[in-house]
Design an enzyme around this catalytic site. Structure first.
Site, PDB file in Angstrom:
ATOM      1  N   THR A 194      54.252  66.652 -55.156  1.00  0.00           N
ATOM      2  CA  THR A 194      53.849  67.161 -53.836  1.00  0.00           C
ATOM      3  C   THR A 194      54.499  68.523 -53.638  1.00  0.00           C
ATOM      4  O   THR A 194      55.537  68.813 -54.230  1.00  0.00           O
ATOM      5  CB  THR A 194      54.337  66.239 -52.705  1.00  0.00           C
TER       6      THR A 194
ATOM      7  N   GLU B 244      49.209  62.169 -52.522  1.00  0.00           N
ATOM      8  CA  GLU B 244      49.496  60.733 -52.665  1.00  0.00           C
ATOM      9  C   GLU B 244      48.226  59.891 -52.644  1.00  0.00           C
ATOM     10  O   GLU B 244      48.274  58.683 -52.864  1.00  0.00           O
ATOM     11  CB  GLU B 244      50.422  60.283 -51.524  1.00  0.00           C
TER      12      GLU B 244
ATOM     13  N   LYS C  73      55.323  69.506 -28.567  1.00  0.00           N
ATOM     14  CA  LYS C  73      55.534  68.565 -27.455  1.00  0.00           C
ATOM     15  C   LYS C  73      55.936  69.362 -26.220  1.00  0.00           C
ATOM     16  O   LYS C  73      57.031  69.887 -26.143  1.00  0.00           O
ATOM     17  CB  LYS C  73      56.588  67.535 -27.830  1.00  0.00           C
TER      18      LYS C  73
ATOM     19  N   TRP D 164      51.309  66.222 -25.809  1.00  0.00           N
ATOM     20  CA  TRP D 164      51.231  66.820 -27.139  1.00  0.00           C
ATOM     21  C   TRP D 164      50.135  67.870 -27.180  1.00  0.00           C
ATOM     22  O   TRP D 164      49.047  67.676 -26.649  1.00  0.00           O
ATOM     23  CB  TRP D 164      50.916  65.732 -28.188  1.00  0.00           C
TER      24      TRP D 164
HETATM   25  P1  AMP Z   1      48.745  67.937 -50.219  1.00  0.00           P
HETATM   26  O1  AMP Z   1      49.377  66.672 -50.565  1.00  0.00           O
HETATM   27  O2  AMP Z   1      49.534  69.142 -50.625  1.00  0.00           O
HETATM   28  O3  AMP Z   1      47.342  68.007 -50.706  1.00  0.00           O
HETATM   29  O4  AMP Z   1      48.714  68.014 -48.633  1.00  0.00           O
HETATM   30  C1  AMP Z   1      48.161  66.969 -47.871  1.00  0.00           C
HETATM   31  C2  AMP Z   1      48.171  67.348 -46.417  1.00  0.00           C
HETATM   32  O5  AMP Z   1      47.324  68.466 -46.177  1.00  0.00           O
HETATM   33  C3  AMP Z   1      47.623  66.267 -45.504  1.00  0.00           C
HETATM   34  O6  AMP Z   1      48.556  65.271 -45.236  1.00  0.00           O
HETATM   35  C4  AMP Z   1      47.237  67.078 -44.276  1.00  0.00           C
HETATM   36  O7  AMP Z   1      48.349  67.351 -43.462  1.00  0.00           O
HETATM   37  C5  AMP Z   1      46.759  68.377 -44.872  1.00  0.00           C
HETATM   38  N1  AMP Z   1      45.293  68.371 -44.972  1.00  0.00           N
HETATM   39  C6  AMP Z   1      44.528  68.127 -46.038  1.00  0.00           C
HETATM   40  N2  AMP Z   1      43.221  68.250 -45.729  1.00  0.00           N
HETATM   41  C7  AMP Z   1      43.162  68.564 -44.415  1.00  0.00           C
HETATM   42  C8  AMP Z   1      42.097  68.804 -43.482  1.00  0.00           C
HETATM   43  N3  AMP Z   1      40.823  68.791 -43.843  1.00  0.00           N
HETATM   44  N4  AMP Z   1      42.441  69.068 -42.204  1.00  0.00           N
HETATM   45  C9  AMP Z   1      43.728  69.109 -41.807  1.00  0.00           C
HETATM   46  N5  AMP Z   1      44.756  68.909 -42.638  1.00  0.00           N
HETATM   47  C10 AMP Z   1      44.487  68.638 -43.920  1.00  0.00           C
END
Ligand code: AMP
Length: 540
Positions: free
Chosen positions: A186, A331, A438, A443
């Site tokens: 990650t 994940e 917040k 929120w």
């Molecule tokens: P990653 O593991 O680096 O791919 O990041 C995952 C995170 O990216 C998710 O938990 C979200 O917070 C954000 N994310 C992915 N797709 C979207 C989306 N379409 N809209 C908003 N947030 C997103």
């Protein structure tokens, strides 16, 4: 009583063999690091993947040993996807945009044995190799004559000489489908990165699901351009789904600027593209001034960060390209939801349809989701109540690789996102839980506030963060990057919010910046932005 059907484990090698046998002449086109275009077919890709498997055997690599890559989207990376996992080793795709220290940490943590890298990353590998204790073999993804004489990297050889003498046939081993196939760390904005370890079963099921019509709708009639990198969450599984369907693949290599992407879409008759919003922003910025049009592009999947409404509208209204908004995470392999409309939405007005398209979408079979409150109680699906988003399913992690604690809560994985779900099952992310603002016990969704800003014609990018406030706890401010040659004042932008959101949600201030810091996967790095604005004082 057991069923009497054949029991074949779901293995990644079966995908490339299927593609070679049933779509042998379908093309894979790559822009190489050198800038030229390489083209061949699935048949040839399968043959070279088998050569990779032999070459790994020749190195004496054991079952489940890790083979790392630092590579762009291209045909050699694709061959490693199959040669490494297919032969029972684990493909570890490393994100080259990470800090070199973090790359060395990750390689040691994964205990990588081999590192295959594109020549663009030679300086990076030269800088980190002495710190990578477990890597025994270095392979440069290039022709033998492109390898510089003295790189300082012990035993470095070119990919072409490494696989060149190996036979083109290989008996792919059969093993338990739960065996690890690939891993991805990650991006980790705080602390060390954590690794998701995918299995053959999870990757194959994910590839099946991704290809469904209401998901990414991948077909043998498509030419797919994954701009989303193969070094992060397996390019959303597209290298697998494309082989599963026999779709033509078009790899952009390192050239992801608007001009290069546009030219590749047109030259290769791309019907379908996938990437994060920042990439599409560059493409649209390139196309607009010259009035350029797409001749074949029909659909684009946008995810990784919230897709601003202005972008969905631009693709849809100006270019006739359908945007599929997607949500997922490392994940989750990564797909969780995708936004396609249902039959019952046909009669809605365009405006009402757009309201749905802005959401992150509905769950794919294989992913179950719920929202919960602070006490873990499930919240209603009314499209208004927001809560912590939890997921479970066969391509969602159970635990992190070498993880110390159990990440699950009653079998559900907490995503760290805050969301609403409506009665039709459409989920909308309001924020990362750590980014929610917040204010006075209520929120404010930073995504909503950013979406309004980027709808302003002079705004290129916007990031909303909360600032400590003596009365309201936090108040939002918006950091804005203007489009080149365009202007907007603080007062004009604040006035632009009037009528578009509740008064108390309108930011207290606008801060104009040259750039918004982006993380290794192209997401806005709000932690870094907060550091940059640490001396900032709210007005009044
Ligand atoms: P990653 O593991 O680096 O791919 O990041 C995952 C995170 O990216 C998710 O938990 C979200 O917070 C954000 N994310 C992915 N797709 C979207 C989306 N379409 N809209 C908003 N947030 C997103």
């Amino acid at each position: 009583m057991l069923g009497l059907m054949q029991n074949q484990p779901l293995l990644i090698s079966s995908l490339i063999e299927f593609a070679a046998r049933h779509h042998g002449d379908a093309e894979i086109v790559s822009r190489r690091v050198e800038g030229d275009i390489h083209r061949y077919t699935y048949r040839e890709a399968a043959r070279r993947s088998r050569q990779v498997a032999h070459a790994l055997d020749a190195l004496g690599l054991a079952f489940s040993d890790r083979v790392a890559t630092l590579a762009w989207n291209g045909y050699r990376h694709f061959e490693l996807y199959y040669g490494v996992s297919g032969s029972g080793r684990v493909l570890h795709t490393i994100n080259p945009r990470l800090h070199p220290e973090q790359i060395a940490w990750i390689a040691n943590h994964a205990e990588d044995q081999v590192l295959c890298f594109d020549m663009s990353f030679l300086p990076l590998v030269q800088a980190v190799h002495a710190k990578c204790a477990t890597i025994k073999h270095y392979i440069a993804l290039c022709d033998a004559d492109k390898l510089p004489a003295d790189t300082g990297i012990p035993g470095l050889q070119s990919y072409e000489s490494w696989i060149g003498g190996q036979p083109g046939d290989y008996d792919w081993p059969t093993f338990d489908e739960n065996t690890a196939s690939s891993m991805c760390y990650t991006s980790g904005t705080t602390g060390h990165p954590k690794a998701a370890l995918y299995s053959h079963r999870s990757s194959t099921l994910h590839a099946y699901a991704a290809a469904l019509p209401d998901v990414m709708s991948v077909s043998a009639r498509d030419a797919i351009l994954p701009v989303v990198p193969m070094f992060h969450v397996n390019a959303w599984g597209i290298p697998y789904s494309a082989a599963l369907t026999g779709a033509k693949l078009v790899f952009p290599g390192p050239a992801m600027d608007g001009k290069s992407v546009y030219e590749l879409i047109e030259a290769e008759k791309v019907t379908y593209a996938a990437g994060v919003p920042t990439v599409w922003q560059m493409l649209l910025t390139h196309m607009k001034p010259g009035g350029l049009r797409f001749s074949t592009l029909r659909r684009t999947v946008i995810g990784g960060s919230a897709c601003p409404p202005a972008m969905i509208q631009a693709f849809n209204d100006d270019y006739g390209v359908e945007v599929l908004h997607a949500w997922g995470m490392t994940e989750m392999s990564p797909l969780g939801t995708l936004c396609t409309l249902k039959n019952k939405h046909d009669s809605l007005s365009e405006e009402e349809k757009m309201k749905i398209r802005l959401k992150q979408g509905r769950a794919i079979y294989g992913v179950d989701m719920k929202i919960v409150d602070g006490a873990g109680k499930e919240l209603p699906w009314d499209g208004k109540t927001y809560g912590d988003l939890m997921v479970k399913g066969p391509w969602i992690i159970r635990e992190y690789y070498k993880g110390e604690s159990d990440p699950l809560v009653d079998g559900w994985f907490p995503t760290g996102d805050v969301a609403t779900i409506n009665a039709d099952g459409y989920m909308q992310i309001t924020d990362r839980s750590k980014d929610v603002i917040k204010s006075g016990g209520e929120w404010i969704s930073s995504i909503d506030i950013e979406n309004i800003a980027v709808a302003h014609p002079a705004v290129l990018m916007a990031a909303c963060i909360g600032m400590t406030h003596p009365k309201w706890d936090e108040r939002p401010i918006i950091a804005v990057v203007k489009k080149p040659g365009m202007d907007v004042s603080r007062e004009e932008l604040l006035a632009f919010y009037e009528g578009k959101t509740a008064k108390w949600q309108i930011p207290d201030d606008v801060v104009f910046v040259d750039a918004i810091p982006l993380g290794a996967t192209g997401k806005m790095l709000k932690t870094r932005l907060r550091e940059l604005l640490k001396d900032y004082q709210l007005p009044g």
